[in-house]
Design a protein around this motif. Structure first.
Motif, PDB file in Angstrom:
ATOM      1  N   GLY A 141     -17.714  20.026 -14.682  1.00 54.39           N
ATOM      2  CA  GLY A 141     -18.100  18.758 -15.291  1.00 54.39           C
ATOM      3  C   GLY A 141     -16.984  17.752 -15.443  1.00 54.39           C
ATOM      4  N   LYS A 142     -15.771  18.092 -15.009  1.00 57.23           N
ATOM      5  CA  LYS A 142     -14.633  17.192 -15.148  1.00 57.23           C
ATOM      6  C   LYS A 142     -14.194  16.691 -13.775  1.00 57.23           C
ATOM      7  N   VAL A 143     -13.977  15.367 -13.667  1.00 52.68           N
ATOM      8  CA  VAL A 143     -13.525  14.776 -12.419  1.00 52.68           C
ATOM      9  C   VAL A 143     -12.052  15.113 -12.212  1.00 52.68           C
ATOM     10  N   GLU A 144     -11.753  15.842 -11.129  1.00 52.99           N
ATOM     11  CA  GLU A 144     -10.371  16.244 -10.861  1.00 52.99           C
ATOM     12  C   GLU A 144      -9.697  15.359  -9.819  1.00 52.99           C
ATOM     13  N   ARG A 145     -10.480  14.813  -8.901  1.00 54.46           N
ATOM     14  CA  ARG A 145      -9.879  14.014  -7.830  1.00 54.46           C
ATOM     15  C   ARG A 145     -10.881  12.959  -7.385  1.00 54.46           C
ATOM     16  N   THR A 146     -10.398  11.752  -7.219  1.00 49.68           N
ATOM     17  CA  THR A 146     -11.222  10.651  -6.755  1.00 49.68           C
ATOM     18  C   THR A 146     -10.656  10.133  -5.433  1.00 49.68           C
ATOM     19  N   SER A 147     -11.529  10.006  -4.448  1.00 51.46           N
ATOM     20  CA  SER A 147     -11.120   9.429  -3.158  1.00 51.46           C
ATOM     21  C   SER A 147     -11.709   8.030  -3.056  1.00 51.46           C
ATOM     22  N   THR A 148     -10.853   7.052  -2.957  1.00 49.53           N
ATOM     23  CA  THR A 148     -11.303   5.668  -2.875  1.00 49.53           C
ATOM     24  C   THR A 148     -11.987   5.399  -1.540  1.00 49.53           C
ATOM     25  N   ALA A 149     -12.902   4.456  -1.512  1.00 47.13           N
ATOM     26  CA  ALA A 149     -13.474   4.026  -0.233  1.00 47.13           C
ATOM     27  C   ALA A 149     -12.370   3.328   0.548  1.00 47.13           C
ATOM     28  N   PHE A 150     -12.112   3.790   1.769  1.00 47.52           N
ATOM     29  CA  PHE A 150     -10.911   3.360   2.501  1.00 47.52           C
ATOM     30  C   PHE A 150     -11.273   2.924   3.910  1.00 47.52           C
ATOM     31  N   LEU A 151     -10.878   1.692   4.252  1.00 39.78           N
ATOM     32  CA  LEU A 151     -11.029   1.176   5.609  1.00 39.78           C
ATOM     33  C   LEU A 151      -9.740   1.462   6.363  1.00 39.78           C
ATOM     34  N   ASN A 152      -9.758   2.471   7.208  1.00 33.04           N
ATOM     35  CA  ASN A 152      -8.574   2.920   7.936  1.00 33.04           C
ATOM     36  C   ASN A 152      -8.419   2.102   9.218  1.00 33.04           C
ATOM     37  N   LEU A 153      -7.370   1.288   9.285  1.00 37.06           N
ATOM     38  CA  LEU A 153      -7.107   0.426  10.438  1.00 37.06           C
ATOM     39  C   LEU A 153      -5.885   0.896  11.221  1.00 37.06           C
ATOM     40  N   SER A 154      -5.512   2.163  11.025  1.00 35.17           N
ATOM     41  CA  SER A 154      -4.271   2.674  11.611  1.00 35.17           C
ATOM     42  C   SER A 154      -4.256   2.617  13.126  1.00 35.17           C
ATOM     43  N   ASP A 243       4.689   7.217  10.630  1.00 38.17           N
ATOM     44  CA  ASP A 243       3.541   7.647  11.420  1.00 38.17           C
ATOM     45  C   ASP A 243       2.662   8.644  10.661  1.00 38.17           C
ATOM     46  N   ALA A 244       3.173   9.211   9.592  1.00 37.85           N
ATOM     47  CA  ALA A 244       2.392  10.168   8.812  1.00 37.85           C
ATOM     48  C   ALA A 244       1.395   9.469   7.889  1.00 37.85           C
ATOM     49  N   TYR A 245       1.442   8.128   7.851  1.00 40.83           N
ATOM     50  CA  TYR A 245       0.580   7.387   6.939  1.00 40.83           C
ATOM     51  C   TYR A 245      -0.555   6.689   7.686  1.00 40.83           C
ATOM     52  N   GLU A 246      -1.624   6.447   6.928  1.00 42.99           N
ATOM     53  CA  GLU A 246      -2.744   5.653   7.399  1.00 42.99           C
ATOM     54  C   GLU A 246      -2.710   4.313   6.673  1.00 42.99           C
ATOM     55  N   PHE A 247      -2.973   3.230   7.406  1.00 35.83           N
ATOM     56  CA  PHE A 247      -2.877   1.890   6.842  1.00 35.83           C
ATOM     57  C   PHE A 247      -4.258   1.238   6.837  1.00 35.83           C
ATOM     58  N   GLY A 248      -4.561   0.526   5.758  1.00 36.49           N
ATOM     59  CA  GLY A 248      -5.842  -0.167   5.711  1.00 36.49           C
ATOM     60  C   GLY A 248      -6.075  -0.809   4.361  1.00 36.49           C
ATOM     61  N   PHE A 249      -7.362  -0.959   3.989  1.00 38.79           N
ATOM     62  CA  PHE A 249      -7.734  -1.654   2.765  1.00 38.79           C
ATOM     63  C   PHE A 249      -8.520  -0.745   1.829  1.00 38.79           C
ATOM     64  N   ASP A 250      -8.246  -0.942   0.536  1.00 40.15           N
ATOM     65  CA  ASP A 250      -8.874  -0.154  -0.515  1.00 40.15           C
ATOM     66  C   ASP A 250     -10.159  -0.856  -0.976  1.00 40.15           C
ATOM     67  N   PHE A 251     -11.303  -0.173  -0.819  1.00 42.29           N
ATOM     68  CA  PHE A 251     -12.590  -0.707  -1.255  1.00 42.29           C
ATOM     69  C   PHE A 251     -13.035  -0.096  -2.582  1.00 42.29           C
ATOM     70  N   ASP A 252     -12.178   0.729  -3.184  1.00 42.25           N
ATOM     71  CA  ASP A 252     -12.451   1.329  -4.482  1.00 42.25           C
ATOM     72  C   ASP A 252     -13.829   1.997  -4.485  1.00 42.25           C
ATOM     73  N   LYS A 253     -14.756   1.519  -5.320  1.00 42.65           N
ATOM     74  CA  LYS A 253     -16.088   2.126  -5.429  1.00 42.65           C
ATOM     75  C   LYS A 253     -17.162   1.285  -4.734  1.00 42.65           C
ATOM     76  N   LYS A 254     -16.740   0.309  -3.922  1.00 37.40           N
ATOM     77  CA  LYS A 254     -17.712  -0.630  -3.343  1.00 37.40           C
ATOM     78  C   LYS A 254     -18.578  -0.003  -2.259  1.00 37.40           C
ATOM     79  N   ILE A 255     -18.086   1.056  -1.611  1.00 34.30           N
ATOM     80  CA  ILE A 255     -18.833   1.703  -0.538  1.00 34.30           C
ATOM     81  C   ILE A 255     -19.061   3.165  -0.905  1.00 34.30           C
ATOM     82  N   LYS A 256     -20.331   3.546  -1.067  1.00 34.00           N
ATOM     83  CA  LYS A 256     -20.669   4.923  -1.426  1.00 34.00           C
ATOM     84  C   LYS A 256     -21.529   5.596  -0.369  1.00 34.00           C
TER      85      LYS A 256
END
Length: 422
Positions: A141-154, A243-256
């Motif tokens: 019942g406890k939120v341990e990890r949140t993944s943001t909605a992410f537009l990956n443009l890498s 190169d180990a990173y992904e680049f893009g925009f954070d959409f937070d909770k806008k896309i589910k």
């Protein structure tokens, strides 16, 4: 609670592409035609190239001979003979020079003008992406990890950062201090570099087509935080730490909703009310419009189809088109599928394709009347303004990215830029 933009294994492997070439002129011999009567050479090493003429490429019974038919755009051809007969055609103010070569067509040799061939397929100039949906992982019942909605443009970012030889041509965005973090919110200078290397503008918009809702969400680029997050494989697999990173925009909770397509630009290319989820109905094999023949497969893959037998067949109809798909089984196990699309007014086959189960691709189950609502969909319809009908959603990818296919052989498929690095 941890915040991350990691969701699944993603990748940066760019395909080298050449400038698309539209050939409007005919390959009938013209006043520009010149010919060197030299003895033809049989190639000791097979050469493979693709047709890059959008209107297709005529093949003939001999160099400059009688037209027998036409190879569609992006057909992969095996060159087996060099005639040493040169020729040229005029395309507007441009003159294209080349040689007449013999290529393999089933068991025959036919001849084409190689000025309209390339080692690389023509790629669509339409860039589409997909946003990973917002998600929460809970435990007791406890939120341990949140993944943001992410537009990956890498994939676009790295394509514009490295040249085709793999040499970096642009300075890094991230600093050494940044490289200790899992998720990095880019500062103003870093954001400016990212926007520049993506070849977009702060005044552009992001258009998100939500397939299941059949609606478009429009957001301004300038309102979206730019972020970088560590690829799921971590920094140990990359010689250059950025190169180990992904680049893009954070959409937070806008896309589910994960069923979405994304375009960046000034105008919305999508149209609503035109895309339809395919629900397949079972039919008898006798109703299938064409018997499968492995000759439509690249010759190097035909051995995969030895011993295959037709399995269950299905049909779907919409907008004067009849879609047929048939399982191809081996030892009673589904191996591949054969698809044919027929114009119901003329009964002409306008598209055929084999969906291959391999190391890098797998068959997505077909949605039927008995399927559960949450199962994956196949789609068809007029998704994009002023473009032909599309189909997609048939293959999943272990390596590589899915594509949207036009039911028009003059239009190259649109590869979804998914950054599927491993």
């Amino acid at each position: 609670m941890l915040l991350s933009c990691k969701e699944s294994s993603t990748s940066q492997k760019t395909d080298v592409t050449e400038k698309q070439l539209e050939v409007k002129s005919s390959l009938e011999p013209s006043i520009d035609s010149i010919s060197n009567k030299k003895k033809a050479e049989i190639s000791e090493r097979l050469d493979y190239k693709y047709v890059i003429a959008r209107s297709g490429l005529n093949y003939r019974d001999s160099p400059q001979g009688k037209i027998l038919g036409k190879f569609p755009l992006n057909t992969r051809l095996t060159i087996i003979e060099y005639s040493k007969i040169t020729d040229q055609i005029r395309e507007g103010e441009k003159i294209i020079k080349g040689e007449w070569v013999g290529v393999q067509k089933e068991k025959d040799t036919v001849y084409i003008f190689d000025g309209l061939l390339s080692y690389y397929q023509v790629q669509s100039d339409i860039k589409l992406y997909s946003i990973s949906a917002f998600s929460e992982n809970t435990y007791q019942g406890k939120v341990e990890r949140t993944s943001t909605a992410f537009l990956n443009l890498s994939e676009t970012y790295f394509e514009n950062t490295y040249n085709e030889n793999g040499d970096k041509t642009e300075t890094s965005i991230l600093s050494q201090t940044d490289l200790t973090q899992d998720t990095i919110r880019l500062n103003q200078n870093q954001r400016k570099k990212l926007i520049h290397q993506l070849k977009i503008s702060e005044s552009d918009k992001v258009f998100v087509y939500l397939m299941k809702k059949d609606s478009v969400l429009s957001l301004d680029i300038q309102d979206l935080p730019a972020i970088a997050c560590m690829n799921i494989y971590g920094s140990d697999n990359y010689s250059n730490l950025e190169d180990a990173y992904e680049f893009g925009f954070d959409f937070d909770k806008k896309i589910k909703d994960s069923d979405n397509l994304v375009y960046i630009g000034k105008e919305d290319p999508f149209q609503t009310g035109k895309l339809e989820s395919i629900v397949w109905n079972k039919i008898d094999n006798q109703e299938f419009p064409k018997k499968f023949n492995s000759n439509i497969i690249d010759e190097n893959r035909r051995w995969w189809f030895n011993g295959l037998e037709p399995g269950q067949s299905y049909k779907f109809s919409a907008n004067n088109l009849d879609y047929f798909i048939q399982n191809l089984n081996k030892d009673e196990k589904l191996k591949h599928r054969y698809m044919v699309v027929v114009d119901s007014k003329t009964n002409n086959i306008i598209y055929e394709n084999v969906q291959i189960d391999s190391e890098s691709t797998y068959l997505i189950p077909l949605k039927t009347e008995d399927s559960k609502e949450h199962e994956s969909n196949q789609w068809t319809g007029d998704l994009l303004r002023n473009k032909a009908t599309v189909i997609f959603g048939f293959l999943g990818f272990s390596f590589g990215c899915p594509s949207i296919t036009f039911l028009d052989e003059t239009e190259p498929s649109i590869r979804i830029l998914c950054d599927n690095r491993h």
